[in-house]
Design an enzyme around this catalytic site. Structure first.
Site, PDB file in Angstrom:
ATOM      1  N   GLU A 147      49.617  75.802   6.507  1.00  0.00           N
ATOM      2  CA  GLU A 147      48.314  75.180   6.317  1.00  0.00           C
ATOM      3  C   GLU A 147      47.261  76.271   6.212  1.00  0.00           C
ATOM      4  O   GLU A 147      47.282  77.243   6.974  1.00  0.00           O
ATOM      5  CB  GLU A 147      47.995  74.256   7.492  1.00  0.00           C
ATOM      6  N   GLU A 152      35.877  74.679   7.651  1.00  0.00           N
ATOM      7  CA  GLU A 152      35.711  73.638   8.666  1.00  0.00           C
ATOM      8  C   GLU A 152      34.386  73.884   9.380  1.00  0.00           C
ATOM      9  O   GLU A 152      34.055  75.026   9.710  1.00  0.00           O
ATOM     10  CB  GLU A 152      36.859  73.656   9.679  1.00  0.00           C
TER      11      GLU A 152
END
Length: 453
Positions: A147, A152
């Site tokens: 990932e 974010e």
């Protein structure tokens, strides 16, 4: 965004503050792929959705204790004024206190290495919103698939420091020694990130993954030590995801009443562009490799097929549990799936392949021949980007042509009978599973194929 409990962390994996440095601007190139959101709707040939709370695939709260229900409704995801709009709303929906959307290019656009840019305007995250722009590996299951979290915002530490709308982070997750390893960095931007559109740029090559916002680097990970640090995941194709979560572990907010971020909150994506110049780069665009309409052989030796799986090369038959081979004559050709399941244990099998774009078969059917005498309930399934989808076969319910008399019968299941089926991204083309039967069960299956309309 896919998180589970941290099981193992190598010394090289750490969390910290990235130095605020200005990364070199990528040289002007022609994009090998781009998405400009200039149409009137979200392009289903490029994007699909994760829907629900994650419980349907065994990770309630999407593995992060998130509070929203992801939908595919235009209220939560739409194209508007040349932007993709992902909108989080406070509303009770299917038992959840919030709704939002999570889009992905799984089975449609996969790539390895390159420079990826996106022009994004994030919402005011306040206390509880969590916008994310990220990638998952197209091979394996998490964390083995890898990932890459490109962007974010809304981390619990940023909230505590009064920097929620200025702190931006990146991270990677992978399998190390049989457990989950992570490396994450962040930086505090000079102004609020939601004040304007920002350019988020990831450069990914065999040596490094680096991420910047408006030229300011906030994440770096060396990935060249493939064997020593077990970094195989970052040298295989990934696909993109965009979502706006509400609450959860990243934000540290788990009470719906404690979410103070302005709602509705909108994440706007103006465009995404991919540039590639490394000789080992890969780009797979799903629309260009759709399987032609007709009959596609999943487990079939009949003639006149539009295509067929090649077992041992691009497909494998996996027996998951409690199925012992038995002798049986095939319906056609020289191969047959013939098994006995013992009473008292669940049983199952699946035909696993790489991604197959079977969109030309929408409106068609899964067909196979089967013979059995069992009165037990079993399920026939297909695995796609939405997860597993099953059709129940009960003694008193629809059996789609199956007669349980021990003779061969053709079974025809319309694809419309499957729930949440994404034929653009089929990963397991045929599955059988059942809860523990009261008596031994014998199943003989042959001539499995997809039929287009």
């Amino acid at each position: 965004m896919d998180r589970t409990t941290l099981l193992a962390l190598p010394a090289a994996a750490c969390f910290g503050l990235a130095a605020m440095t200005v990364a070199p601007v990528a040289q002007a190139q022609t994009p090998v792929w781009q998405e400009n959101f200039n149409g009137n709707s979200i392009d289903g040939n490029t994007w699909t959705y994760d829907v629900g709370t994650g419980c349907q695939i065994g990770i309630c709260g999407w593995g992060n204790s998130e509070l929203q229900y992801y939908t595919s409704r235009p209220e939560n995801a739409r194209v508007e004024n040349g932007n993709l709009v992902i909108e989080a709303r406070r509303e009770n929906f299917e038992g959840s206190p919030f709704t939002s959307a999570r889009l992905k290019t799984e089975g449609r656009v996969h790539f390895k290495y390159g420079t990826l840019e996106a022009r994004i305007k994030t919402p005011e995250v306040g206390n509880g919103l969590w916008p994310a722009y990220w990638m998952l590996g197209a091979i394996g299951v998490w964390p083995d698939r890898g990932e890459i979290d490109i962007m974010e915002i809304g981390h619990v530490d940023g909230i505590a420091a009064g920097m929620a709308n200025r702190r931006v982070g990146g991270a990677v997750h992978w399998n190390y020694g049989g457990g989950h390893a992570s490396h994450a960095d962040y930086t505090d931007f000079p102004s609020n990130l939601h004040d304007d559109y920002r350019i988020y740029r990831m450069t990914w090559d065999p040596q490094f993954i680096r991420v910047t916002v408006d030229g300011v680097q906030y994440f770096e990970m060396a990935i060249s030590d493939i064997e020593g640090a077990s970094l195989h995941e970052f040298h295989q194709p990934h696909y993109l995801l965009l979502n706006l979560a509400v609450g959860g572990t990243y934000t540290g907010v788990f009470d719906p009443n404690a979410i103070s971020a302005p709602l509705p909150g909108k994440m706007l994506v103006d465009w995404i562009r991919l540039y590639q110049d490394h000789p080992d780069s890969e780009l797979q665009v799903g629309g260009s490799n759709a399987v032609p309409a007709g009959r596609f052989g999943v487990y079939s030796e009949q003639s006149g097929l539009a295509g067929a799986l090649d077992f041992g090369s691009d497909a494998d038959l996996f027996v998951w549990n409690n199925l012992a081979p038995i002798a049986a004559a095939p319906f056609e050709g020289g191969e047959v799936m013939a098994f006995r399941a013992s009473a008292g244990q669940w049983f199952g099998l699946g035909i696993v392949t790489d991604y197959r774009n079977m969109s030309a078969y929408a409106g068609g059917a899964l067909k196979f021949h089967m013979r059995t005498t069992t009165q037990s309930t079993f399920k026939i399934g297909i695995n796609t980007s939405f997860g597993d989808s099953w059709v129940d076969f009960t003694a008193s319910g629809p059996n789609y042509g199956l007669v349980r008399d021990g003779n061969w019968h053709q079974v025809t299941i319309p694809f419309s009978a499957f729930y949440d089926l994404d034929l653009h991204a089929v990963k397991q083309m045929f599955m059988v599973v059942a809860d523990p039967p009261a008596q031994d069960v014998e199943l003989v299956i042959d001539n499995v194929y997809y039929q287009s309309p």
